[in-house]
Design an enzyme around this catalytic site. Structure first.
Site, PDB file in Angstrom:
ATOM      1  N   GLY A  32     -80.567  20.741   0.215  1.00 15.43           N
ATOM      2  CA  GLY A  32     -81.454  21.403  -0.738  1.00 15.43           C
ATOM      3  C   GLY A  32     -81.748  22.843  -0.371  1.00 15.43           C
ATOM      4  N   HIS A  35     -78.791  27.803  -2.620  1.00 19.43           N
ATOM      5  CA  HIS A  35     -78.488  29.220  -2.831  1.00 19.43           C
ATOM      6  C   HIS A  35     -77.059  29.323  -3.349  1.00 19.43           C
ATOM      7  CE1 HIS A  35     -76.294  28.728   0.885  1.00 19.43           C
ATOM      8  NE2 HIS A  35     -77.404  28.411   1.539  1.00 19.43           N
ATOM      9  N   HIS A  38     -74.297  27.078  -1.790  1.00 21.95           N
ATOM     10  CA  HIS A  38     -74.238  25.702  -2.309  1.00 21.95           C
ATOM     11  C   HIS A  38     -73.639  25.674  -3.711  1.00 21.95           C
ATOM     12  CE1 HIS A  38     -77.928  25.449   0.409  1.00 21.95           C
ATOM     13  NE2 HIS A  38     -77.145  24.510   0.917  1.00 21.95           N
ATOM     14  N   LYS A 150     -68.905  27.849   6.141  1.00 21.73           N
ATOM     15  CA  LYS A 150     -70.051  28.371   6.900  1.00 21.73           C
ATOM     16  C   LYS A 150     -70.325  27.467   8.108  1.00 21.73           C
ATOM     17  CE  LYS A 150     -74.317  29.924   7.758  1.00 21.73           C
ATOM     18  NZ  LYS A 150     -75.214  28.837   7.828  1.00 21.73           N
ATOM     19  N   ASP A 151     -70.189  26.155   7.888  1.00 18.71           N
ATOM     20  CA  ASP A 151     -70.358  25.174   8.975  1.00 18.71           C
ATOM     21  C   ASP A 151     -68.965  24.678   9.372  1.00 18.71           C
ATOM     22  OD1 ASP A 151     -73.475  24.656   9.013  1.00 18.71           O
ATOM     23  OD2 ASP A 151     -72.879  24.794   6.919  1.00 18.71           O
ATOM     24  N   SER A 186     -77.850  31.246   3.881  1.00 15.48           N
ATOM     25  CA  SER A 186     -78.337  30.048   4.556  1.00 15.48           C
ATOM     26  C   SER A 186     -79.744  29.760   4.070  1.00 15.48           C
ATOM     27  CB  SER A 186     -78.357  30.269   6.069  1.00 15.48           C
ATOM     28  OG  SER A 186     -79.169  29.283   6.692  1.00 15.48           O
TER      29      SER A 186
HETATM   30  P1  AMP Z   1     -76.798  22.560   4.002  1.00 15.90           P
HETATM   31  O1  AMP Z   1     -77.693  22.370   2.815  1.00 15.90           O
HETATM   32  O2  AMP Z   1     -77.139  23.749   4.829  1.00 15.90           O
HETATM   33  O3  AMP Z   1     -76.614  21.295   4.799  1.00 15.90           O
HETATM   34  O4  AMP Z   1     -75.368  22.900   3.416  1.00 15.90           O
HETATM   35  C1  AMP Z   1     -74.762  22.049   2.473  1.00 15.90           C
HETATM   36  C2  AMP Z   1     -73.338  22.504   2.264  1.00 15.90           C
HETATM   37  O5  AMP Z   1     -73.336  23.850   1.806  1.00 15.90           O
HETATM   38  C3  AMP Z   1     -72.522  22.494   3.569  1.00 15.90           C
HETATM   39  O6  AMP Z   1     -71.205  22.045   3.278  1.00 15.90           O
HETATM   40  C4  AMP Z   1     -72.546  23.939   3.975  1.00 15.90           C
HETATM   41  O7  AMP Z   1     -71.444  24.312   4.748  1.00 15.90           O
HETATM   42  C5  AMP Z   1     -72.500  24.628   2.621  1.00 15.90           C
HETATM   43  N1  AMP Z   1     -72.986  26.002   2.734  1.00 15.90           N
HETATM   44  C6  AMP Z   1     -74.156  26.423   3.267  1.00 15.90           C
HETATM   45  N2  AMP Z   1     -74.225  27.769   3.252  1.00 15.90           N
HETATM   46  C7  AMP Z   1     -73.067  28.212   2.699  1.00 15.90           C
HETATM   47  C8  AMP Z   1     -72.519  29.499   2.419  1.00 15.90           C
HETATM   48  N3  AMP Z   1     -73.178  30.617   2.712  1.00 15.90           N
HETATM   49  N4  AMP Z   1     -71.292  29.572   1.851  1.00 15.90           N
HETATM   50  C9  AMP Z   1     -70.602  28.424   1.568  1.00 15.90           C
HETATM   51  N5  AMP Z   1     -71.067  27.190   1.802  1.00 15.90           N
HETATM   52  C10 AMP Z   1     -72.279  27.075   2.370  1.00 15.90           C
END
Ligand code: AMP
Length: 279
Positions: A32, A35, A38, A150-151, A186
């Protein structure tokens, strides 16, 4: 309309109906506070699947730091509006008891690629990721899953996991989306102060310069040491790791040969930032 589903049983019924009519289901797992990073995954999923599920679950099991879990931003109403605009079919947002009911006792642990970097600095983090991702794949029955580069290490862990456990899903890595000044988007960026936000792009800029030098033949060890010093000089309080590694196995590389990745975790104020780029 994006339908909000909170129970695994209701989700199963919805997906079963789609699959009976031969549809390919794509899933985007998130925590959640959405941005553009996502949303780029949701768009990729929209383009490559017949039905799209975005999941939002702030997974307690992958937080090694209780303070980080408590402070993690939660903005579901706003997230839902963004997903509506992307024509996402289902937002699956289960509560903690739906994911980890009374008596839950299983842990999925991936050796090797999970060990260094994030695995070393956030003990238990990838066990939490691997466990929840396995559950989300089971609950959504999706044929494709979209993850952000990113990850980078997470993508390698999840790719290993689905191979090792014969989970019938294709992992699709998607490029990192950045702010105009290069800072990787992020959910944690909102916790930077205005002054820290000005310092933050130094992380990506420094890595870019080091990567260029290494591609040009400079000694990786020397470049990484200089880049580490530059990140600290810019105002970061610590650099947990700044490594050059094989892009797939994540083993340390001393000289360029196969595709390599430079990966970093550094602390700015109270926020821990991670990033990575191709070398
Ligand atoms: P998170 O909500 O941070 O767990 O991220 C969910 C998904 O979104 C994961 O697969 C992340 O790698 C991806 N994600 C987060 N930030 C970015 C970004 N800046 N660019 C591309 N994918 C992202």
């Amino acid at each position: 309309m994006t339908e909000v589903i909170r129970s695994a049983a209701a989700l199963r019924d919805r997906v079963a109906a789609w699959k009976r009519s031969g549809m390919l289901v794509g899933v985007v797992p998130t925590m959640g506070a959405l941005h553009d990073g996502h949303l780029s995954l949701a768009r990729a999923a929209r383009g490559q699947s017949d039905r799209v599920i975005v999941t939002i679950f702030v997974n307690p099991m992958q937080f090694n730091n209780p303070e980080d879990l408590k402070k993690y931003p939660r903005t579901e109403a706003h997230d839902l509006a963004l997903l509506e605009a992307e024509k996402v079919d289902v937002l699956f947002a289960p509560g903690p008891d739906e994911v980890y009911p009374e008596g839950f006792a299983t842990k999925v642990s991936v050796a090797g690629v999970s060990a260094p970097m994030e695995g070393a600095f956030r003990p238990g983090h990838f066990d939490g990721v691997a466990t929840v991702v396995t559950k989300l794949f089971g609950m959504t029955q999706a044929g494709r899953a979209f993850f952000g580069e990113k990850d980078w290490q997470q993508v390698q862990v999840v790719t290993r996991l689905v191979r090792d456990l014969n989970i019938p899903i294709r992992i699709i890595p998607c490029p990192t989306i950045r702010e105009e000044d290069g800072l990787a988007m992020s959910s944690r960026n909102v916790r930077l102060t205005a002054a820290e936000r000005k310092v933050a792009p130094a992380l990506h800029a420094t890595m870019q310069a080091a990567a260029e030098a290494i591609r040009g033949g400079a000694e990786p060890g020397v470049e990484l040491a200089e880049a580490r010093a530059a990140i600290l000089a810019a105002g970061f309080s610590s650099v947990e790791y700044l490594d050059l590694r094989d892009a797939a196995t994540l083993e340390t590389v001393q000289t360029l040969g196969r595709p390599a990745r430079m990966l970093v975790a550094a602390v700015l104020g109270e926020v821990r930032l991670i990033d990575n780029i191709a070398v």
